[in-house]
Design a protein around this motif. Structure first.
Motif, PDB file in Angstrom:
ATOM      1  N   LEU A   1       2.681   9.341 -11.186  1.00 12.36           N
ATOM      2  CA  LEU A   1       1.985   8.818 -12.358  1.00 12.36           C
ATOM      3  C   LEU A   1       1.014   9.829 -12.972  1.00 12.36           C
ATOM      4  O   LEU A   1       0.607   9.670 -14.132  1.00 12.36           O
ATOM      5  N   LYS A   2       0.661  10.860 -12.245  1.00  9.64           N
ATOM      6  CA  LYS A   2      -0.205  11.899 -12.805  1.00  9.64           C
ATOM      7  C   LYS A   2       0.532  12.672 -13.904  1.00  9.64           C
ATOM      8  O   LYS A   2      -0.051  13.025 -14.925  1.00  9.64           O
ATOM      9  N   SER A   3       1.810  12.931 -13.680  1.00 11.62           N
ATOM     10  CA  SER A   3       2.591  13.689 -14.662  1.00 11.62           C
ATOM     11  C   SER A   3       3.400  12.789 -15.592  1.00 11.62           C
ATOM     12  O   SER A   3       3.790  13.203 -16.684  1.00 11.62           O
TER      13      SER A   3
ATOM     14  N   PRO B   1       2.578   9.241 -16.828  1.00  4.77           N
ATOM     15  CA  PRO B   1       1.714   8.047 -16.855  1.00  4.77           C
ATOM     16  C   PRO B   1       2.377   6.785 -17.385  1.00  4.77           C
ATOM     17  O   PRO B   1       1.897   5.682 -17.119  1.00  4.77           O
ATOM     18  N   ASN B   2       3.475   6.937 -18.137  1.00  4.42           N
ATOM     19  CA  ASN B   2       4.169   5.767 -18.695  1.00  4.42           C
ATOM     20  C   ASN B   2       5.364   5.345 -17.847  1.00  4.42           C
ATOM     21  O   ASN B   2       6.200   4.560 -18.290  1.00  4.42           O
ATOM     22  N   LEU B   3       5.430   5.857 -16.646  1.00  2.01           N
ATOM     23  CA  LEU B   3       6.589   5.642 -15.782  1.00  2.01           C
ATOM     24  C   LEU B   3       6.903   4.171 -15.550  1.00  2.01           C
ATOM     25  O   LEU B   3       8.073   3.785 -15.458  1.00  2.01           O
ATOM     26  N   MET B   4       5.888   3.329 -15.462  1.00  2.00           N
ATOM     27  CA  MET B   4       6.093   1.918 -15.123  1.00  2.00           C
ATOM     28  C   MET B   4       6.116   0.988 -16.337  1.00  2.00           C
ATOM     29  O   MET B   4       6.101  -0.229 -16.171  1.00  2.00           O
ATOM     30  N   ASP B   5       6.189   1.558 -17.522  1.00  2.00           N
ATOM     31  CA  ASP B   5       6.126   0.728 -18.732  1.00  2.00           C
ATOM     32  C   ASP B   5       7.248  -0.298 -18.810  1.00  2.00           C
ATOM     33  O   ASP B   5       7.064  -1.374 -19.393  1.00  2.00           O
ATOM     34  N   ASP B   6       8.408   0.026 -18.264  1.00  2.00           N
ATOM     35  CA  ASP B   6       9.540  -0.904 -18.288  1.00  2.00           C
ATOM     36  C   ASP B   6       9.677  -1.689 -16.987  1.00  2.00           C
ATOM     37  O   ASP B   6      10.715  -2.319 -16.747  1.00  2.00           O
ATOM     38  N   CYS B   7       8.646  -1.640 -16.163  1.00  2.00           N
ATOM     39  CA  CYS B   7       8.657  -2.339 -14.871  1.00  2.00           C
ATOM     40  C   CYS B   7       7.403  -3.212 -14.769  1.00  2.00           C
ATOM     41  O   CYS B   7       6.434  -2.849 -14.086  1.00  2.00           O
ATOM     42  N   PRO B   8       7.398  -4.357 -15.453  1.00  2.00           N
ATOM     43  CA  PRO B   8       6.175  -5.170 -15.534  1.00  2.00           C
ATOM     44  C   PRO B   8       5.637  -5.653 -14.195  1.00  2.00           C
ATOM     45  O   PRO B   8       4.420  -5.686 -13.991  1.00  2.00           O
ATOM     46  N   ASN B   9       6.512  -6.012 -13.274  1.00  2.00           N
ATOM     47  CA  ASN B   9       6.037  -6.490 -11.972  1.00  2.00           C
ATOM     48  C   ASN B   9       5.386  -5.371 -11.176  1.00  2.00           C
ATOM     49  O   ASN B   9       4.332  -5.556 -10.554  1.00  2.00           O
ATOM     50  N   LEU B  10       6.008  -4.209 -11.188  1.00  2.00           N
ATOM     51  CA  LEU B  10       5.476  -3.070 -10.446  1.00  2.00           C
ATOM     52  C   LEU B  10       4.133  -2.620 -11.034  1.00  2.00           C
ATOM     53  O   LEU B  10       3.197  -2.288 -10.304  1.00  2.00           O
ATOM     54  N   LYS B  11       4.044  -2.652 -12.358  1.00  3.50           N
ATOM     55  CA  LYS B  11       2.798  -2.264 -13.028  1.00  3.50           C
ATOM     56  C   LYS B  11       1.672  -3.239 -12.692  1.00  3.50           C
ATOM     57  O   LYS B  11       0.533  -2.824 -12.411  1.00  3.50           O
TER      58      LYS B  11
ATOM     59  N   LEU C   1       0.825  -1.207   0.000  1.00  4.62           N
ATOM     60  CA  LEU C   1       0.000   0.000   0.000  1.00  4.62           C
ATOM     61  C   LEU C   1       0.862   1.260   0.000  1.00  4.62           C
ATOM     62  O   LEU C   1       0.522   2.253  -0.650  1.00  4.62           O
ATOM     63  N   ALA C   2       1.981   1.223   0.711  1.00  5.07           N
ATOM     64  CA  ALA C   2       2.866   2.381   0.776  1.00  5.07           C
ATOM     65  C   ALA C   2       3.466   2.692  -0.588  1.00  5.07           C
ATOM     66  O   ALA C   2       3.535   3.862  -0.998  1.00  5.07           O
ATOM     67  N   VAL C   3       3.891   1.657  -1.290  1.00  2.00           N
ATOM     68  CA  VAL C   3       4.476   1.878  -2.619  1.00  2.00           C
ATOM     69  C   VAL C   3       3.402   2.349  -3.593  1.00  2.00           C
ATOM     70  O   VAL C   3       3.629   3.250  -4.399  1.00  2.00           O
ATOM     71  N   TYR C   4       2.229   1.746  -3.520  1.00  3.23           N
ATOM     72  CA  TYR C   4       1.124   2.184  -4.374  1.00  3.23           C
ATOM     73  C   TYR C   4       0.853   3.676  -4.158  1.00  3.23           C
ATOM     74  O   TYR C   4       0.740   4.454  -5.113  1.00  3.23           O
ATOM     75  N   CYS C   5       0.776   4.067  -2.907  1.00  4.77           N
ATOM     76  CA  CYS C   5       0.495   5.459  -2.555  1.00  4.77           C
ATOM     77  C   CYS C   5       1.618   6.389  -3.029  1.00  4.77           C
ATOM     78  O   CYS C   5       1.358   7.493  -3.517  1.00  4.77           O
TER      79      CYS C   5
END
Length: 218
Positions: A180-182, A184-194, A170-174
């Motif tokens: 991600l508002k500014s 939005p593609n920040l996690m495109d290279d991080c499949p597990n995190l996405k 929950l902490a990481v999600y938060c």
């Protein structure tokens, strides 16, 4: 058959504590606490206010700061302290001391990023603000997204700690709500995190909350 009808004062009936969360009408440092309640499916009074109304609640705050939580009328302050307390109460704090320490590690790393995110928001000099925003996009966000992806992958790729949802998830999600508002593609290279983010926001009460949440800059 024993009749307990005349002994009711001796019977202890377990009741759910009354929770009242006091914070401004933004995500900020109150959102992780809200997420803990929602993920656990627990009821609470989400008392939000403007800066003008804050003066009415401030005398009740233990250190004159928000957020603070009242548990059956008893106040508790400091956002991460509140989140950890609730996680322990709701079974989201890890199964042993090691898992609790790993969750603390994630909270501290999330706090490091949160402080960076806040710098341009409170910067009044417009040129410095632009520099700080560029640094977030070019340096800070890429650094932290890789750190969290590495940590998640090392634990199997689904949960950050152990084999079930914890405060760490929950902490990481938060922590990534504002980035991600500014970006939005920040996690495109991080499949597990996405995928982990999709899992968290699929939690029933949290998902319902997100659909109607008021937008805020932080």
């Amino acid at each position: 058959c024993t009749d307990f009808s005349n002994h009711s004062p001796l019977l202890k009936i377990a009741t759910m504590p009354s929770y009242k969360l006091y914070y401004f009408d933004v995500r900020g440092r109150g959102e992780l606490i809200r997420y803990v309640f929602l993920a656990a499916g627990k009821e609470f009074d989400d008392i939000r206010f403007t800066s003008e109304v804050w003066k009415e609640h401030k005398p009740k705050a233990p250190y004159g700061q928000a957020p603070f939580l009242e548990i059956d009328g008893k106040p508790l302050a400091q956002s991460n302290t509140i989140a950890r307390y609730l996680a322990r109460e709701f079974g989201l704090a890890g199964k042993d001391s090691w898992e609790q320490a790993k969750i603390d590690e994630l909270l501290d790393l999330s706090e490091d990023m949160f402080k960076e995110v806040g710098k341009p928001i409170f910067e009044k000099d417009e040129e410095k603000k632009k520099e700080l925003l560029k640094n977030l996009t070019d340096v800070v966000y890429p650094k932290f997204v890789q750190l969290f992806e590495k940590s998640l992958t090392a634990n199997g790729g689904k949960f950050f700690v152990g084999n079930e949802l914890t405060l760490g998830d929950l902490a990481v999600y938060c922590a990534f709500d504002t980035p991600l508002k500014s970006s939005p593609n920040l996690m495109d290279d991080c499949p597990n995190l996405k995928a982990q983010r999709s899992m968290v926001e699929g939690l029933p009460k949290l998902a319902a909350y997100l659909k109607t949440r008021k937008d805020s800059h932080i």
